[in-house]
Design a protein around this motif. Structure first.
Motif: not given
Length: 797
Positions: A33-38, A41-44, A360-368
Motif C-alpha cells: 500500500x505504501x509503495x503503490x500510494x507513493x 502520487x508521483x504518476x497519477x 493515505x487515501x484511495x490508492x492505499x485503500x484499493x491496494x490493501x
C-alpha cells in the motif's frame, strides 16, 4: 449466532495460526500500500492546478555539460508570443525572506500571470495584477494557507496588513487555497517578480538560467511539439550563439509532474516489485499453513464428505476461518501505511515537498483491499488442493507433496534468489561508489555559507565597483576569527566548493581556439586546495602574494587533457572574461590540480574547472574549514565566531562536507536497505515454506516411513531421502532464480557502478547463501523424520 460462536472457538483453538496470518498480511499490506500510494502520487494523483497535466517545464539543455538550466525573461516572453503552441508561460525564482518574527520564510518570486497560467485564484483577497510587476509597486505579497493559519491564526483581516521582511515592508493582498502549492509545498508566500539591475543586465546579454519557466500547452499540442517550438525559439535568439557552439544548447521540455517524479520513480518501482515478490512468498506460506491445518483435520473432513458435505461448503469453512485474521491484518497494514510513507520521505525515496502531496487515501485503500482478496484466495487454493488430494493416492505429486506445493516452493526460491542477487549487486555497486576517487579529502572539512551583505535573506543590492572594497575587510575578519578557533587547522574561501550545491560556469578563451570555451569557474582564496586535500599535479597553489584580477589561474587535470595535449601547462595561458562588455585578460597557468567530483560521486567528467584567485569573493561565499576532529562538533563555534566578528552576517548551510556527500547517496542507500529487508524476508519465508512443505510430505507418508524403518532403513538413509527430496526442489529454484536474476540485473545495469550485472562473485555468494539456508530448512524436518519411532508412525495411520 451459532456459526459465529463456532468460528470464534476455532480461532481460539489455533491462536498461533491467527497470529501468523495477521502479521504476514499486515506486513504485505503495509509494504504494498505504501509503495503503490507513493507511485500513484508521483504518476497519477491530480496536481493542485487546473488541468495540471497541460503544464510543462521549459529549460535549456546544455548537452555538452550534462545539465539543464532555466531561461531568461526575454525567452519567456518569446514563449508567450508563440500562441500556436502555448497558452501562457510564467516565471518563478526562489528567495528567502527574513520575517519580523525572527524566522526565515521560504518565498517565491513569480511573474504576475502565475494565477492565470495555473488556473488558481486566491481563496481570500486578490491576486497579482499587471501594476504589481512594476518597480515600486511590487511591495505586495500572497500568503500560503499554512502560514496564514500558523502565523496569523487564519485571521481574514490579514488582508491589507503590512509585513516586514528584513529591509522592506510588503502588504498582504491575498491568501491562496489550502491545497495550493507552487512550485512545491515548501513555499509559504509569493511576491511579484521584478528584475533587479543585475538581472536586467543578464537578460539583456542573453544567456540562460535566470528563472524557471512553466508553460501551459495550447489545446491539442503535445509535449514533443512544445519541445520543437522551444527549440525554434532558442535557435532564433542570436545572443545564445556563443553558448550554443560551446555548450550545445537544445530545448528541454518535460511535464511539470516529471520535475518531481523523474528522480524517484525508478527506485519506487523496484520497491513495488520487491513488495509484490514478498506478497507471492506470503501467499505460498499461507497456502502451506492452511494445507497443514487441513491435514490435521483430514479425518473430520472425510467424515463430513461421507455425510454428504459438498466441497463448496468445506471451502466456505476454510475461508471463514481465514477471514478474521486477514481482515485484522488488512486493518493493521492500513494503520501502518502512513508511517511507512513518512519513512519513504525521510529516507529520500519520495520528494518531501511534492505539490500534490502523498497521503493515505484511495490508492492505499484499493491496494490493501487487493492484497486482502489475494490472501483470501490462498484459502480457496488450499481447499481445492485438499479436495483433490482426498481423491488421489497419498503418493500423488512430488514425494507425496502434491504438485502445487513443490511448484510454489520452487517459485519462492526462484524469486528469493533473483531478489537477493539484485540486492547484492546494488550493495557492491554502492561500496564501489563510496570508494570512488573524489579528487579531494572530505575528512574533517566543514562547509559554511556566509552572507555578510544580506543578499540571500534581504535581497540587498551589491555593487561590485564600490561594495567589494567596503566588505573585503569583513571577509578578512571572518577568516581570521574562524582560523583562530581551537581545533581548526586551515581555513579558505570559495565561491562553489564540491557538493555545496552551487555551480558557476563562465567563458574563457584559449590560443588557437576560434570560439569561447565554457568551464566551471571557482574563485578561491589562499590554501583552498590544501584545505580540501586537492592534490597538485604541477605548479603551485594560490598564496597571500597573489592578487585578484592580475594573478594566474589553476586548471584541473581534465582541462589539461582536453586543451593542453602535448603542451607544458605551466608555459600556457588562458584568457578570462573581465566584464559584461566582453573584455578579457591573459592569465598564465600556475598550477594543475586533480579533477574533483562536484555534485555526485557517479558524475562523469564533462566540464573542466578553472580556479581564479580571490580572497574575498563577495557578496556570498563559502568558508571551508579543516578541523583536527569531528567537524560537526565545531559547527556552532564557527557560526558564533562569524557572527561575533561581523554582526549582521547571515550564516546559512553549516555542516560537514562528508554529511553533504552522504546526502547525495541517501536515496540509493535507502533503496538498498529496503530491498535488503525484502530479500531477507523473502529468504526467511522461503526457508519456512520449505520446512513446512517437507513436514507436510512426511506427515502424509508416516506409514511409508514406518514401513521403511521396520524393514531396516537406517535413520541416515531416511534423513538423506528427505534431504534429497527437498534439495532437488531447491536446485531447480536456484537455477531458475539465477536466470531470472540475470535478466533483472541486466535491466538495472545502468544503476551499477564498477560491477557487471553477471558478476560471478556476487551470484556465487547469493546461490551459496540461499543454498545453505535451504539446506538448514531441509535438515530440520529430515531429522524429525529420522527420529520417528516406526511403531508410532504405523499406529498413526
Amino acid at each position: 449466532m451459532n456459526a459465529i460462536s463456532s468460528l470464534l472457538r476455532r480461532q481460539l483453538r489455533t491462536p498461533l495460526f491467527a497470529l501468523i496470518v495477521t502479521v504476514l498480511v499486515a506486513a504485505v499490506v503495509a509494504f504494498n500500500a505504501s509503495a503503490f500510494s507513493a507511485i500513484h502520487a508521483l504518476r497519477w494523483k491530480a496536481l493542485p492546478y487546473v488541468d495540471g497535466e497541460r503544464l510543462v517545464e521549459l529549460q535549456a539543455r546544455l548537452v555538452n555539460y550534462g545539465f539543464d538550466v532555466g531561461l531568461t525573461e526575454n525567452l519567456r516572453q518569446a514563449v508567450i508570443a508563440d500562441t500556436a503552441h502555448f497558452s501562457g508561460a510564467l516565471g518563478v525564482a526562489r528567495v528567502r525572506g527574513g520575517g519580523e518574527d525572527g524566522r526565515t520564510w521560504q518565498m517565491a518570486r513569480v511573474t504576475e500571470n502565475f494565477q492565470q497560467v495555473l488556473g488558481i485564484a486566491p481563496a481570500l483577497g486578490r491576486g497579482f495584477q499587471a501594476d504589481d510587476a512594476r518597480a515600486g509597486n511590487d511591495a505586495v505579497i500572497l500568503l500560503g494557507d499554512a502560514i496564514w493559519r500558523s502565523r496569523f491564526n487564519a485571521d481574514p483581516q490579514v488582508i491589507g496588513k503590512d509585513i516586514r521582511f528584513t529591509d522592506r515592508v510588503y502588504r498582504v493582498i491575498g491568501v491562496m487555497p489550502p491545497s495550493f502549492a507552487f512550485p512545491d509545498a515548501s513555499i509559504e508566500a509569493w511576491r511579484p517578480f521584478v528584475m533587479s539591475d543585475a538581472e536586467r543586465e543578464l537578460n539583456r546579454q542573453g544567456n540562460v538560467g535566470m528563472i524557471d519557466v512553466v508553460a501551459r500547452m495550447a489545446p491539442g499540442v503535445e509535449l514533443e511539439q512544445a519541445q520543437v517550438a522551444l527549440d525554434a525559439i532558442l535557435a532564433r535568439d542570436a545572443s545564445l550563439d556563443g553558448l550554443r557552439s560551446n555548450a550545445g544548447v537544445v530545448a528541454g521540455a518535460r511535464a511539470w509532474r516529471d520535475r518531481y517524479a523523474s528522480g524517484y520513480f525508478h527506485a519506487l518501482t523496484w520497491l513495488q516489485i520487491a513488495a509484490l515478490i514478498l506478497l507471492v512468498a506470503v501467499l505460498a506460506n499461507l497456502v502451506n499453513l492452511q494445507l497443514d491445518r487441513l491435514l490435521v483435520r483430514r479425518r473430520e473432513l472425510d467424515v463430513r464428505r461421507a455425510l454428504g458435505a459438498s466441497e463448496r461448503s468445506i471451502a466456505k469453512t476454510v475461508l471463514a476461518d481465514l477471514a478474521p485474521p486477514v481482515v485484522l491484518g488488512v486493518v493493521l497494514g492500513l494503520a501502518l501505511t502512513p508511517a511507512l510513507l513518512r519513512v519513504l520521505v525521510s529516507r529520500d525515496l519520495l520528494p518531501q515537498d511534492l505539490p500534490q502531496g502523498v497521503t493515505f487515501g484511495a490508492a492505499s485503500l484499493s491496494s490493501a483491499l487487493l492484497v486482502g482478496v489475494i490472501t483470501m484466495a490462498s484459502g480457496l487454493i488450499a481447499a481445492l488442493v485438499s479436495a483433490r488430494a482426498s481423491q488421489l493416492s497419498s503418493r500423488s505429486g512430488v514425494g507425496g507433496m502434491g504438485r502445487l506445493r513443490p511448484a510454489m516452493l520452487v517459485a519462492q526460491v526462484m524469486l528469493t534468489t533473483a531478489l537477493l542477487g539484485s540486492e547484492g549487486l546494488l550493495l557492491r555497486s554502492a561500496l564501489n561508489l563510496s570508494d570512488a576517487d573524489r579528487g579531494f579529502d572530505s575528512r574533517g572539512v566543514l562547509l559554511t555559507l556566509v552572507d555578510p551583505v544580506g543578499v540571500t535573506t534581504a535581497g540587498a543590492a551589491f555593487d561590485p565597483a564600490t561594495d567589494a572594497t567596503r566588505y573585503a575587510p569583513v571577509v578578512e575578519r571572518i577568516h581570521a576569527a574562524v582560523a583562530s578557533l581551537p581545533g581548526i587547522n586551515r581555513v579558505a574561501v570559495s565561491t562553489a566548493p564540491p557538493f555545496s550545491g552551487w555551480e558557476m560556469v563562465g567563458s574563457i578563451r584559449m590560443p588557437n581556439q576560434p570560439d569561447n570555451l565554457q568551464a566551471r569557474t571557482r574563485s578561491v582564496g589562499p590554501g583552498y586546495l590544501s584545505t580540501l586535500g586537492i592534490g597538485l599535479l604541477a605548479g603551485r597553489e594560490f598564496n597571500d602574494a597573489d592578487h585578484p584580477g592580475s594573478s594566474g589561474v589553476i586548471v584541473d587535470e581534465l582541462f589539461r587533457r582536453r586543451f593542453l595535449q602535448g603542451v607544458d601547462p605551466l608555459s600556457a595561458y588562458v584568457e578570462l572574461a573581465t566584464d559584461a562588455q566582453g573584455g578579457f585578460r591573459r592569465a598564465p597557468i600556475i598550477g594543475v590540480a586533480r579533477t574533483v567530483k562536484h555534485e555526485s560521486l557517479d558524475e562523469t567528467d564533462n566540464l573542466p574547472t578553472v580556479y581564479q584567485f580571490n580572497a574575498a569573493p563577495l557578496p556570498v561565499f563559502w568558508l571551508v574549514s579543516h578541523a583536527s576532529g569531528d567537524p560537526a562538533a565545531i559547527a556552532e563555534s564557527v557560526r558564533r565566531a562569524i557572527q561575533q566578528s561581523a554582526p549582521g552576517t547571515t550564516v546559512g548551510t553549516n555542516e560537514p562536507l562528508a554529511t553533504r556527500i552522504a546526502s547525495t547517496l541517501g536515496s540509493r542507500r535507502a533503496l538498498i536497505e529496503a530491498l535488503g529487508g525484502f530479500a531477507l524476508g523473502a529468504l526467511l519465508l522461503a526457508a519456512i515454506g520449505l520446512a513446512a512443505v517437507l513436514s507436510f510430505s512426511i506427515r502424509r507418508r508416516n506409514a511409508e516411513m514406518g514401513v521403511r524403518m521396520a524393514m531396516g532403513a537406517t535413520r541416515g538413509r531416511i534423513r538423506a531421502m528427505i534431504m534429497r527430496q527437498g534439495g532437488n526442489l531447491v536446485v531447480v529454484g536456484l537455477l531458475l532464480g539465477l536466470g531470472l536474476g540475470l535478466a533483472v540485473a541486466r535491466a538495472m545495469s545502468g544503476r551499477l557502478i564498477g560491477i557487471p550485472f553477471n558478476d560471478p562473485l556476487t551470484w556465487s555468494l547469493v546461490l551459496g547463501l540461499v543454498g545453505v539456508i535451504a539446506g538448514i530448512a531441509c535438515w530440520l524436518p529430515a531429522s524429525r523424520a529420522a527420529a520417528t519411532d516406526p511403531m508410532v508412525a504405523l499406529r498413526r495411520e
